[in-house]
Design an enzyme around this catalytic site. Sequence first.
Site, PDB file in Angstrom:
ATOM      1  N   LYS A  80      -3.018   3.455 -13.786  1.00 49.21           N
ATOM      2  CA  LYS A  80      -1.836   3.650 -12.944  1.00 49.21           C
ATOM      3  C   LYS A  80      -0.683   4.082 -13.834  1.00 49.21           C
ATOM      4  O   LYS A  80      -0.625   3.736 -15.019  1.00 49.21           O
ATOM      5  CB  LYS A  80      -1.468   2.324 -12.250  1.00 49.21           C
ATOM      6  CG  LYS A  80      -0.642   2.467 -11.018  1.00 49.21           C
ATOM      7  CD  LYS A  80      -1.503   2.478  -9.762  1.00 49.21           C
ATOM      8  CE  LYS A  80      -0.685   2.470  -8.503  1.00 49.21           C
ATOM      9  NZ  LYS A  80      -1.491   2.303  -7.306  1.00 49.21           N
ATOM     10  N   GLY A 182       5.731   2.062   7.746  1.00 47.15           N
ATOM     11  CA  GLY A 182       5.976   3.288   6.985  1.00 47.15           C
ATOM     12  C   GLY A 182       4.819   4.260   7.137  1.00 47.15           C
ATOM     13  O   GLY A 182       4.187   4.346   8.197  1.00 47.15           O
ATOM     14  N   ALA A 185       1.287   2.430   7.939  1.00 51.08           N
ATOM     15  CA  ALA A 185       1.255   1.606   9.153  1.00 51.08           C
ATOM     16  C   ALA A 185       1.571   2.407  10.418  1.00 51.08           C
ATOM     17  O   ALA A 185       1.117   2.044  11.506  1.00 51.08           O
ATOM     18  CB  ALA A 185       2.204   0.422   9.006  1.00 51.08           C
TER      19      ALA A 185
END
EC number: 1.4.1.9
Length: 366
Positions: A80, A182, A185
């Site tokens: 990441k 957002g 969702a």
Amino acid sequence: MKIFESLGKYDYEQLVFCHDESSGLKAIIAIHDTTLGPALGGTRMWTYDSEEDAIVDALRLARGMTYKNAAAGLNLGGGKTVIIGDPKKDKNEAMFRAFGRFIQGLNGRYITAEDVGTTVEDMDLIHEETRFVTGISPAFGSSGNPSPVTAYGCYMGMKAAAEEAFGDDSLEGKTVAVQGVGHVAYHLCKYLHEEGAKLIVTDINQENMQRAVRDFDAETVDPDRIYDVDCDIFSPCALGAIINDDTIDRLSCRVIAGSANNQLKEDKHGDILYEKGIVYTPDYVINAGGVINVADELIGYNRDRAMKKVEGIYQKIQRIFEISKRDHIPSNQAADRMAEERIQSMHHSRSTFLMNERNILNMVTR
Ligand SMILES: NC(=O)c1ccc[n+]([C@@H]2O[C@H](COP(=O)([O-])OP(=O)(O)OC[C@H]3O[C@@H](n4cnc5c(N)ncnc54)[C@H](O)[C@@H]3O)[C@@H](O)[C@H]2O)c1
Ligand SMILES: CC(C)C[C@H](N)C(=O)O
């Protein structure tokens, strides 16, 4: 902070600091484990309070990607990036192109994609400098924004959890409390609304909340009341660490299933949910749709193939519940066991020397 001690704790492979003064780039790439293949994980842009906070976040998120990719059955390791900065104010073309050149310098050990604070447009800029980036525009034959696909995977996982809790995977008539409406969702609510679920939503962003009211007849509650809502399913789709000492006793749901990363503040909260009989759908398994989708770009993107794999999140979640029952352990531990067993077995079988090893990056070139 003792960097090597932190790397030693969970056996991290590499931590890379990238700096470009003129564009303002300050990025930290963490590579946790590449047993299964090159590390794939998104780039988060965030205003960290300190450099140490940024390093800790990169490390924590990279390890999470190792488990997510392993559990999803991908031939990818975990990594990441965090970029220190305000995504609303600090972005510029040179920053993402400079970052792309640092990724290129890793020669395929790390592949990036979107995460909180970054967009398809940012990935397109990175793509100007390196091919080790996914989630770029469909115009390049790629998969684009991963959020709608993450939502589909969450919907599948929620249905598997409903079957476990209620004996039937139908969500019709079920009350679902959604925290944060957002990118992911919104699409999840669409599936739920179409199936006849009743939605109660919250968001700190009024515009996002009103969009759910308008499009899906959702009811709303204040952000700090979402834990007290009387519901069948609680769906955390905003922040991490929201299942914690302060919230866990307020929940009255039978199922927790949502897209947020790192939902349990500590492992002990998984134990408590298990003791309470709340069916918890491990976050990194239910929210793997996005990474499954972008990973498909590496072998020449095929939407049908990717969606079929994302649909398989239903069976993955079922398998985790089986392990949980078989071994009498909470579902979060069952998911970890499944991911760790895959990495361990591959670690052994991939130790044989090969001159030209086949991996996900040399199956096709682009
Ligand atoms: N986008 C993906 O494909 C993807 C993939 C895997 C995991 N996730 C995770 O899913 C979560 C949501 O991702 P997203 O892309 O939809 O992000 P997003 O930023 O579009 O949506 C998050 C929403 O939560 C709201 N929010 C923030 N704090 C809140 C609070 N305290 N109470 C209520 N609402 C709050 C925000 O206003 C926003 O509307 C994140 O945790 C992300 O890491 C996303
Ligand atoms: C590779 C991405 C799509 C990663 C995504 N942000 C996740 O947390 O899974």
